[in-house]
Design a protein around this motif. Sequence first.
Motif, short mmCIF file in Angstrom:
data_model
loop_
_atom_site.label_atom_id
_atom_site.label_comp_id
_atom_site.label_asym_id
_atom_site.label_seq_id
_atom_site.Cartn_x
_atom_site.Cartn_y
_atom_site.Cartn_z
N ARG A 99 78.67 164.08 20.93
CA ARG A 99 77.81 163.61 22.02
C ARG A 99 76.57 162.91 21.46
O ARG A 99 76.18 161.83 21.93
CB ARG A 99 77.38 164.79 22.89
N LEU A 100 75.96 163.51 20.42
CA LEU A 100 74.78 162.88 19.82
C LEU A 100 75.13 161.56 19.15
O LEU A 100 74.35 160.60 19.20
CB LEU A 100 74.17 163.84 18.79
N GLN A 101 76.33 161.50 18.52
CA GLN A 101 76.75 160.25 17.89
C GLN A 101 76.94 159.14 18.93
O GLN A 101 76.56 157.98 18.72
CB GLN A 101 78.06 160.48 17.12
N GLU A 102 77.52 159.52 20.08
CA GLU A 102 77.73 158.54 21.15
C GLU A 102 76.40 158.02 21.68
O GLU A 102 76.21 156.82 21.89
CB GLU A 102 78.54 159.18 22.28
N GLU A 103 75.43 158.94 21.88
CA GLU A 103 74.11 158.51 22.34
C GLU A 103 73.43 157.61 21.31
O GLU A 103 72.77 156.63 21.65
CB GLU A 103 73.24 159.73 22.63
N ASN A 104 73.63 157.95 20.03
CA ASN A 104 73.03 157.14 18.97
C ASN A 104 73.61 155.74 18.96
O ASN A 104 72.89 154.74 18.79
CB ASN A 104 73.26 157.83 17.63
N LEU A 113 72.13 153.74 21.80
CA LEU A 113 70.76 153.31 21.52
C LEU A 113 70.73 152.16 20.52
O LEU A 113 69.93 151.23 20.64
CB LEU A 113 69.96 154.50 20.98
N LYS A 114 71.63 152.21 19.52
CA LYS A 114 71.68 151.12 18.55
C LYS A 114 72.11 149.81 19.22
O LYS A 114 71.54 148.74 18.94
CB LYS A 114 72.66 151.47 17.43
N ALA A 115 73.13 149.90 20.11
CA ALA A 115 73.57 148.69 20.81
C ALA A 115 72.45 148.12 21.68
O ALA A 115 72.23 146.90 21.73
CB ALA A 115 74.81 149.00 21.66
N ARG A 116 71.73 149.00 22.36
CA ARG A 116 70.63 148.54 23.21
C ARG A 116 69.52 147.92 22.37
O ARG A 116 68.91 146.92 22.75
CB ARG A 116 70.09 149.72 24.00
N LEU A 117 69.27 148.52 21.20
CA LEU A 117 68.24 147.98 20.31
C LEU A 117 68.62 146.60 19.80
O LEU A 117 67.78 145.69 19.72
CB LEU A 117 68.03 148.94 19.14
N ARG A 118 69.91 146.41 19.47
CA ARG A 118 70.35 145.08 19.02
C ARG A 118 70.19 144.05 20.13
O ARG A 118 69.80 142.90 19.87
CB ARG A 118 71.81 145.15 18.56
N THR A 119 70.48 144.45 21.37
CA THR A 119 70.31 143.52 22.49
C THR A 119 68.85 143.12 22.66
O THR A 119 68.52 141.96 22.86
CB THR A 119 70.83 144.18 23.78
N ILE A 120 67.96 144.11 22.54
CA ILE A 120 66.53 143.83 22.69
C ILE A 120 66.04 142.93 21.56
O ILE A 120 65.24 142.01 21.77
CB ILE A 120 65.74 145.15 22.73
N GLU A 121 66.53 143.17 20.34
CA GLU A 121 66.12 142.33 19.22
C GLU A 121 66.59 140.89 19.42
O GLU A 121 65.86 139.93 19.11
CB GLU A 121 66.70 142.90 17.92
#
Length: 298
Positions: free
Chosen positions: A155-160, A163-171
Motif C-alpha cells: 500500500r505504501l509503495q502504491e502511494e509512493n 506521488l512520484k507520478a504527480r510530482l513528475r506532472t507538476i515538474e
Amino acid sequence: MAEFGFNEHHQNEVINYMRFARSKRVLRLKTIDSCFEELKDSRLVEETFTVDEVREMLDGLQVVVRGEVEMELINTAHTNVLLLRQLFSQAEKFYLRLQSDISELENRELLEQVAEFEKTDFKATDKINQEPSKPKLAPLNEGGVSELLNKEIARLQEENDKLKARLRTIETQAMSALDEKTKAERALKDLQKVQGDQQLAAQSQEISSLEDTVAALKEDYERSLSANVASQKDLQENLISAKHELLRVQEQLSLAEKELEKKFQQTAAYRNMKEILTKKNEQIKEIRKRLQRYEPNE
C-alpha cells in the motif's frame, strides 16, 4: 479444547491461566475457612448461647466473609483486565483491532464446556505437561505478521508511485510555464527595442533639423553683420530669440518623448504582453508552492 478451536500453543496458555485462577481460588477459600475456624475457636466456648449472641456472631462472620468474597471478585476483575491488556498490546503492535462479545461470557453451554475441561483434560495436561510460567505472551504467528507487513508495504509503495507520478506532472507543468515566461519576456524586449529605435530615429531627425536651423540663422547673422553693421543689434536679438526657440523646441521634444512612451505603454500589444507576464508569474508562484508542499526539504 477442540470445541474452542485453540491450537496447542493457545491451549497451553489457557491452561496456565486456569492454573493461576485455581490457585487464587483455593487460597481465598482457605481464607474463608479460617474465618469460620477462628469463630469456632474464639466464640464457641460455651454450651449455650442466647439469640442475640448467635445473631451477633453470624453478623460478624457475614461481614468478614463478605469482605473476603468481595476482595476476590475485585481482584479477579482486575486480573482479567491485565490479561486483556497484554493481548491488546500485542495486537496493536501489528495494527490489529480485537473485538469481544460480552454476551458470550454468560453462555451456559460454553461455561459447562470449560468446567468439563477443568475436570478432565486440565488435570491430565497438568500431570503430563508442566511448562514454566511465562512473563509475556508469545508473539502472533509469523505467517499472519508477514502477510500484514507485505500488505502495508504494498500500500505504501502504491502511494509512493502515485506521488512520484504527480510530482513528475507538476515538474512538467513548471518547465512549460517557465518556457512560456521566457518567450514572453524575449518578445517584450524585442518590442521595446523596436519602439526605442523608432524614437531615437525621430529624435535624431528633429535635432538635425534644429541644428540646421541654428546654422542657417548663424549664417544669416554673420552675413547680415558683414553687410550692415547697423542691423547687428537686431541680428543679436534674432539669435537670442532663435536660441530661446531652440530651448522651447527641445523642451517640446522632451515632452513629446514622454508622451510617446506613455502612448506606447497604453498600446494593446504592451498591455497584452504585460498581462501574459503577470499570469505566468502567478503560475510560477503557484507551482513553486505546490512543489514545496511535496518536497519541503528541497
